[in-house]
Scaffold this active site. Structure first.
Site, PDB file in Angstrom:
ATOM      1  N   ASN A   1     -12.165   8.106 -38.630  1.00  0.00           N
ATOM      2  CA  ASN A   1     -11.420   7.301 -38.665  1.00  0.00           C
ATOM      3  C   ASN A   1     -10.268   7.805 -37.336  1.00  0.00           C
ATOM      4  O   ASN A   1      -9.451   8.471 -37.622  1.00  0.00           O
ATOM      5  CB  ASN A   1     -10.914   6.821 -39.750  1.00  0.00           C
ATOM      6  CG  ASN A   1     -12.132   6.520 -40.984  1.00  0.00           C
ATOM      7  OD1 ASN A   1     -12.600   5.257 -40.672  1.00  0.00           O
ATOM      8  ND2 ASN A   1     -12.209   7.221 -41.646  1.00  0.00           N
TER       9      ASN A   1
ATOM     10  N   LYS B   1     -19.176   6.157 -34.003  1.00  0.00           N
ATOM     11  CA  LYS B   1     -20.710   6.668 -34.567  1.00  0.00           C
ATOM     12  C   LYS B   1     -21.073   7.530 -33.350  1.00  0.00           C
ATOM     13  O   LYS B   1     -21.701   8.269 -34.157  1.00  0.00           O
ATOM     14  CB  LYS B   1     -21.607   5.724 -35.388  1.00  0.00           C
ATOM     15  CG  LYS B   1     -20.206   5.152 -36.473  1.00  0.00           C
ATOM     16  CD  LYS B   1     -19.544   5.451 -37.269  1.00  0.00           C
ATOM     17  CE  LYS B   1     -19.091   4.319 -37.864  1.00  0.00           C
ATOM     18  NZ  LYS B   1     -18.488   3.852 -37.946  1.00  0.00           N
TER      19      LYS B   1
ATOM     20  N   ARG C   1      -7.970  10.110 -40.469  1.00  0.00           N
ATOM     21  CA  ARG C   1      -8.906  10.951 -41.092  1.00  0.00           C
ATOM     22  C   ARG C   1     -10.129  10.541 -41.455  1.00  0.00           C
ATOM     23  O   ARG C   1     -10.907   9.762 -40.959  1.00  0.00           O
ATOM     24  CB  ARG C   1      -8.873   9.013 -42.278  1.00  0.00           C
ATOM     25  CG  ARG C   1      -8.391   9.468 -43.835  1.00  0.00           C
ATOM     26  CD  ARG C   1      -8.651   8.051 -45.054  1.00  0.00           C
ATOM     27  NE  ARG C   1      -9.473   7.388 -44.931  1.00  0.00           N
ATOM     28  CZ  ARG C   1     -10.223   5.736 -44.411  1.00  0.00           C
ATOM     29  NH1 ARG C   1      -8.710   5.333 -44.658  1.00  0.00           N
ATOM     30  NH2 ARG C   1     -11.039   5.283 -43.980  1.00  0.00           N
TER      31      ARG C   1
ATOM     32  N   SER D   1      -6.151   3.457 -42.995  1.00  0.00           N
ATOM     33  CA  SER D   1      -5.546   3.016 -44.070  1.00  0.00           C
ATOM     34  C   SER D   1      -5.460   3.886 -45.268  1.00  0.00           C
ATOM     35  O   SER D   1      -5.734   4.633 -45.747  1.00  0.00           O
ATOM     36  CB  SER D   1      -6.036   1.482 -44.823  1.00  0.00           C
ATOM     37  OG  SER D   1      -7.633   1.615 -44.727  1.00  0.00           O
TER      38      SER D   1
ATOM     39  N   ARG E   1     -11.334   7.186 -52.335  1.00  0.00           N
ATOM     40  CA  ARG E   1     -11.848   5.561 -52.585  1.00  0.00           C
ATOM     41  C   ARG E   1     -12.881   5.470 -54.041  1.00  0.00           C
ATOM     42  O   ARG E   1     -13.810   6.562 -53.611  1.00  0.00           O
ATOM     43  CB  ARG E   1     -12.108   4.792 -51.708  1.00  0.00           C
ATOM     44  CG  ARG E   1     -10.750   4.733 -50.532  1.00  0.00           C
ATOM     45  CD  ARG E   1     -11.254   4.882 -49.506  1.00  0.00           C
ATOM     46  NE  ARG E   1     -11.996   4.949 -48.656  1.00  0.00           N
ATOM     47  CZ  ARG E   1     -13.001   4.601 -47.797  1.00  0.00           C
ATOM     48  NH1 ARG E   1     -12.709   3.269 -47.025  1.00  0.00           N
ATOM     49  NH2 ARG E   1     -13.015   5.883 -47.026  1.00  0.00           N
TER      50      ARG E   1
ATOM     51  N   GLU F   1     -15.815   0.536 -35.443  1.00  0.00           N
ATOM     52  CA  GLU F   1     -15.263   1.427 -36.747  1.00  0.00           C
ATOM     53  C   GLU F   1     -15.367  -0.604 -38.189  1.00  0.00           C
ATOM     54  O   GLU F   1     -15.586  -1.513 -37.434  1.00  0.00           O
ATOM     55  CB  GLU F   1     -13.631   1.524 -37.016  1.00  0.00           C
ATOM     56  CG  GLU F   1     -13.322   2.363 -35.710  1.00  0.00           C
ATOM     57  CD  GLU F   1     -12.846   3.756 -36.904  1.00  0.00           C
ATOM     58  OE1 GLU F   1     -12.582   3.126 -37.814  1.00  0.00           O
ATOM     59  OE2 GLU F   1     -12.680   4.827 -36.061  1.00  0.00           O
ATOM     60  N   GLY F   2     -15.001  -0.531 -39.127  1.00  0.00           N
ATOM     61  CA  GLY F   2     -14.446  -1.556 -39.831  1.00  0.00           C
ATOM     62  C   GLY F   2     -15.602  -1.899 -40.575  1.00  0.00           C
ATOM     63  O   GLY F   2     -16.827  -1.043 -40.795  1.00  0.00           O
TER      64      GLY F   2
ATOM     65  N   LYS G   1     -26.096   2.663 -39.130  1.00  0.00           N
ATOM     66  CA  LYS G   1     -24.368   2.125 -38.879  1.00  0.00           C
ATOM     67  C   LYS G   1     -24.521   1.932 -37.231  1.00  0.00           C
ATOM     68  O   LYS G   1     -24.962   2.407 -37.123  1.00  0.00           O
ATOM     69  CB  LYS G   1     -24.172   3.966 -39.560  1.00  0.00           C
ATOM     70  CG  LYS G   1     -23.547   3.678 -40.614  1.00  0.00           C
ATOM     71  CD  LYS G   1     -22.762   4.961 -40.602  1.00  0.00           C
ATOM     72  CE  LYS G   1     -22.413   5.217 -42.082  1.00  0.00           C
ATOM     73  NZ  LYS G   1     -20.834   6.734 -41.975  1.00  0.00           N
TER      74      LYS G   1
ATOM     75  N   GLU H   1     -17.584   9.467 -41.983  1.00  0.00           N
ATOM     76  CA  GLU H   1     -17.270   9.310 -40.911  1.00  0.00           C
ATOM     77  C   GLU H   1     -15.564   9.446 -40.625  1.00  0.00           C
ATOM     78  O   GLU H   1     -15.266  10.100 -41.360  1.00  0.00           O
ATOM     79  CB  GLU H   1     -17.088   8.268 -41.191  1.00  0.00           C
ATOM     80  CG  GLU H   1     -16.395   7.426 -41.960  1.00  0.00           C
ATOM     81  CD  GLU H   1     -16.203   5.858 -41.352  1.00  0.00           C
ATOM     82  OE1 GLU H   1     -16.775   5.220 -40.404  1.00  0.00           O
ATOM     83  OE2 GLU H   1     -15.286   5.057 -42.141  1.00  0.00           O
TER      84      GLU H   1
END
Length: 539
Positions: free
Chosen positions: A158, A340, A134, A163, A515, A409-410, A405, A156
């Site tokens: 993914n 990243k 994604r 998800s 989102r 991830e997350g 950053k 970013e």
């Protein structure tokens, strides 16, 4: 925040109209699985100790305005991005150079790399890899160029546990349903209309990607042959379970593929690897201990955060899966490709890396379009770019335009604007900790308003949206023996055909996710409790 490029929106509604909207949102969402398990902040665990309850997922009342040109561009370049990141994960020599810079500063990435080295030493037995990717973007307006149109800038990329592919289809369907029953006022007729509400195929497309890997695995390697299955590796306590079930249920209902959920903490207890050259992964379902399955595909919806590796057993479990014959989504190298630092290397001005990975492919003509999605990203190291970044990050005024950053991830880990200098000061003189972050120029989205429904309450005001575009990519790596040496192509003695050099077998764009979060919220992770799922209304 840049001035708005959008028309006045959303439409004004009366209390009665809002009640009608909310009533239909709540009922439709539970009926169709646009739901989450309630968070403990909303519903204390002692009220739902059995975990039986579900609530409407956080959603917007109206689909959010989004420039059609930006939406189309993001989807059109996704296949090129799929090719790019599959190429990165296949180029072990290049990836090694990047990762070895991080090993000194990030223990988590160091441990992931160690897993790869252990498997490489023994020899990989599975050369197929699946990526359900994604790529996340925000609409950007140049603050100093009022004549420039809106563009997309990448937040970013993914590569693991991408998800909301399940809920994204459903929220698009929700907003289309609300339009179809005239839940939106007549004043919105020229804005909210069928041609402005794009259909979203993310459930179908992502499930098809999982199914393609299952098929590519080939016939069982066990003797006698066991039935085959897909494993979803999940967190033990997962509020976002219905998003995952949308995919697994589609696999079972439409592709007739047995699919099971396996908590990350139970991997070693419920799976074994055969002690032969095939290293077949066998799943032993606890509800049926006398029955076993051969695992074709391991799909990680867990295992991306350091907090999940709280013991040596956790790392042993990851190694256990990685050395097996099951196809991994993602492999350990694809997981590492999502750091990243990789994004920063690609986005460095005049970087040669895009040409390295794409110039020999059919996506060579898209190199400039991909580069146009990058915003300025800097390391925090001793390089010239790193020293520039340190000056920017430690300056109270200049830092307003940046986000700090970590490499992994997350959500919930970013530091924004004027909070950056104090955070870096808290790290002291430990350059190792400084180098474990990258500095990224903030994207400036246009002003937009909407109403978010979350935990039974409505909040109206300025919002910003983040468009994610999903991609499916299935590829074959070069066959290697123990020690990482390439070997000649060999005939699969189980009828799998010639397994020669690397190649991309499947590559497609797989739907989208919008989102949305309140302007005051910095993080956009829905599962983390900051944002909501939304769908675009194209303008």
């Amino acid at each position: 925040m840049a001035a708005s490029i959008y028309p006045e929106y959303p439409p004004n509604i009366t209390p009665e109209q809002q009640e009608f909207l909310l009533s239909n949102i709540k009922d439709w969402s539970i009926l169709n699985g646009l739901a989450v398990r309630p968070s403990s902040a909303f519903l204390p665990k002692d009220i739902d100790s059995s975990g039986s309850l579900a609530v409407t997922a956080p959603v917007t009342l109206f689909p959010s305005l989004f420039p059609r040109s930006c939406f189309d561009e993001a989807r059109e370049i996704q296949q090129a991005y799929n090719e790019l990141y599959s190429s990165i994960s296949r180029d072990r020599a290049w990836l090694k150079e990047i990762v070895e810079e991080l090993i000194e500063v990030d223990d988590f990435i160091a441990r992931l790399w160690k897993v790869h080295l252990e498997v490489e030493k023994e020899g990989y037995v599975q050369d197929l890899c699946l990526g359900l990717f994604r790529s996340d973007y925000m609409v950007h307006e140049e603050p100093n160029d009022s004549g420039a149109g809106p563009t997309i800038k990448q937040v970013e990329f993914n590569t693991i546990a991408s998800s909301f592919g399940g809920l994204s289809t459903k929220v698009s369907e929700l907003h289309s349903y609300l339009h179809s029953i005239d839940a939106y006022p007549a004043s919105s007729t020229f804005t909210i209309k069928p041609s402005s509400l794009p259909a979203n195929s993310s459930i179908i497309s992502l499930s098809a990607g999982l199914a393609s890997a299952h098929t590519a695995y080939g016939p069982p390697k066990t003797s006698p042959r066991l039935p085959q299955c897909i494993l979803f590796i999940v967190q033990s306590s997962e509020n976002n379970i219905f998003d995952q079930l949308a995919l697994s249920n589609h696999l079972q209902t439409h592709q007739r593929i047995p699919t099971f959920r396996l908590p990350f903490s139970s991997i070693l207890a419920q799976t074994t690897v055969t002690p032969n050259a095939h290293r077949t992964l066998i799943y032993h379902p606890p509800h049926s201990p006398t029955f076993s399955y051969e695992v074709t595909l391991v799909y990680f919806r867990a295992g991306y955060s350091p907090s999940e590796y709280s013991s040596q057993e956790s790392w042993s479990a990851r190694l256990h899966l990685e050395r097996s014959a099951a196809i991994k989504c993602p492999s350990i190298l694809t997981h590492l490709a999502g750091s990243k630092k990789i994004q920063q290397e690609l986005a460095t001005p005049k970087s040669p890396h895009l040409a390295r990975f794409l110039s020999h492919t059919k996506y060579a003509h898209m190199i400039d379009r991909i580069r146009d999605t990058f915003t300025a990203i800097y390391p925090l190291d001793s390089s010239a770019a790193g020293q520039t970044a340190i000056k920017l990050a430690t300056d109270e005024k200049a830092s307003e335009n940046y986000v700090l950053k970590p490499q992994r991830e997350g959500g919930g880990n970013n530091i924004y604007g004027t909070d950056i200098p104090a955070f870096l000061k808290s790290l002291g003189d430990d350059q190792r900790k400084w180098r474990s972050h990258i500095l990224m120029e903030l994207i400036r989205p246009p002003v937009l308003e909407n109403t978010i429904f979350r935990n039974g309450e409505c909040q109206s005001g300025e919002v910003v949206g983040e468009l994610g575009v999903y991609g499916v990519c299935l590829w074959r790596n070069k066959v290697e023996n123990g020690g990482g040496k390439e070997v000649a192509a060999e005939e699969d003695d189980l009828g799998g055909g010639t397994r020669s050099g690397e190649s991309v077998l499947e590559n497609w764009e797989a739907g989208f996710l919008l989102r949305t979060k309140g302007r005051a919220s910095q993080e956009g992770g829905v599962a983390a409790g900051f944002g909501c799922v939304d769908s675009p209304c194209l303008v």
